[in-house]
Scaffold this motif. Structure first.
Motif, PDB file in Angstrom:
ATOM      1  N   CYS A   5      47.089  -0.234   3.518  1.00  0.00           N
ATOM      2  CA  CYS A   5      47.133   0.717   4.812  1.00  0.00           C
ATOM      3  C   CYS A   5      46.619  -0.294   5.855  1.00  0.00           C
ATOM      4  O   CYS A   5      45.726  -1.028   5.690  1.00  0.00           O
ATOM      5  CB  CYS A   5      46.188   1.861   4.600  1.00  0.00           C
ATOM      6  N   LYS A   7      45.525   0.631   8.678  1.00  0.00           N
ATOM      7  CA  LYS A   7      44.238   1.204   9.512  1.00  0.00           C
ATOM      8  C   LYS A   7      42.879   0.772   8.500  1.00  0.00           C
ATOM      9  O   LYS A   7      41.920   0.268   9.261  1.00  0.00           O
ATOM     10  CB  LYS A   7      44.271   2.766   9.700  1.00  0.00           C
ATOM     11  N   CYS A   8      43.195   1.193   7.373  1.00  0.00           N
ATOM     12  CA  CYS A   8      41.650   1.071   6.504  1.00  0.00           C
ATOM     13  C   CYS A   8      41.659  -0.224   5.484  1.00  0.00           C
ATOM     14  O   CYS A   8      40.874  -0.406   4.972  1.00  0.00           O
ATOM     15  CB  CYS A   8      41.442   2.307   5.765  1.00  0.00           C
ATOM     16  N   CYS A  29      47.955   6.514   2.027  1.00  0.00           N
ATOM     17  CA  CYS A  29      46.489   5.971   1.946  1.00  0.00           C
ATOM     18  C   CYS A  29      45.464   7.049   1.466  1.00  0.00           C
ATOM     19  O   CYS A  29      45.488   8.180   1.731  1.00  0.00           O
ATOM     20  CB  CYS A  29      45.943   5.460   3.211  1.00  0.00           C
ATOM     21  N   CYS A  32      42.791   7.740   4.747  1.00  0.00           N
ATOM     22  CA  CYS A  32      42.986   8.307   6.208  1.00  0.00           C
ATOM     23  C   CYS A  32      44.397   9.258   6.000  1.00  0.00           C
ATOM     24  O   CYS A  32      44.668   9.984   6.887  1.00  0.00           O
ATOM     25  CB  CYS A  32      43.404   7.267   7.216  1.00  0.00           C
TER      26      CYS A  32
HETATM   27 ZN    ZN Z   1      44.244   4.294   5.672  1.00  0.00          ZN
END
Ligand code: ZN
Length: 104
Positions: A5, A7-8, A29, A32
């Motif tokens: 992911c 983002k994370c 994910c 998120c």
């Molecule tokens: Zn994520």
């Protein structure tokens, strides 16, 4: 192959997701909920919607193989449904035509 992911930075899980009514492969994910779709699965579906919007019908041409008539599956249908040699498609004969189901 691992998909991370953006983002994370967590490893995403392989999932089947609904994309405009079509079930396609993707990665989700667990943290998120971000989903990434398989580009090869999405492309023919988008192409199909484009053709539909332009009112272009999809046609299948009848061919002959020995004594049999064969139906050529359009490339776009082959890609969306991943149709391969030996796959069994279920035909439903109706007064106004034939409908083809993918899962036999
Ligand atoms: Zn994520």
């Amino acid at each position: 192959m691992k998909t991370i992911c953006w983002k994370c930075k967590r490893e995403m899980k392989s999932v089947k997701d609904d994309f405009h009514g079509f079930s396609i492969a993707g990665w989700k994910c667990p943290k998120c909920g971000e989903i990434i779709y398989d580009e090869r699965a999405i492309h023919p579906i988008l192409e199909y919607f484009k053709m539909k919007a332009e009112n272009k019908g999809i046609t299948a041409t009848v061919g002959v193989l020995g004594e049999s008539k064969i139906l050529r599956i359009p490339k776009i249908a082959e890609q969306i449904y991943r149709i391969g040699k030996g796959d069994k498609l279920r035909l439903q004969l109706e007064p106004e035509g034939i409908s083809i189901r993918i899962k036999a």
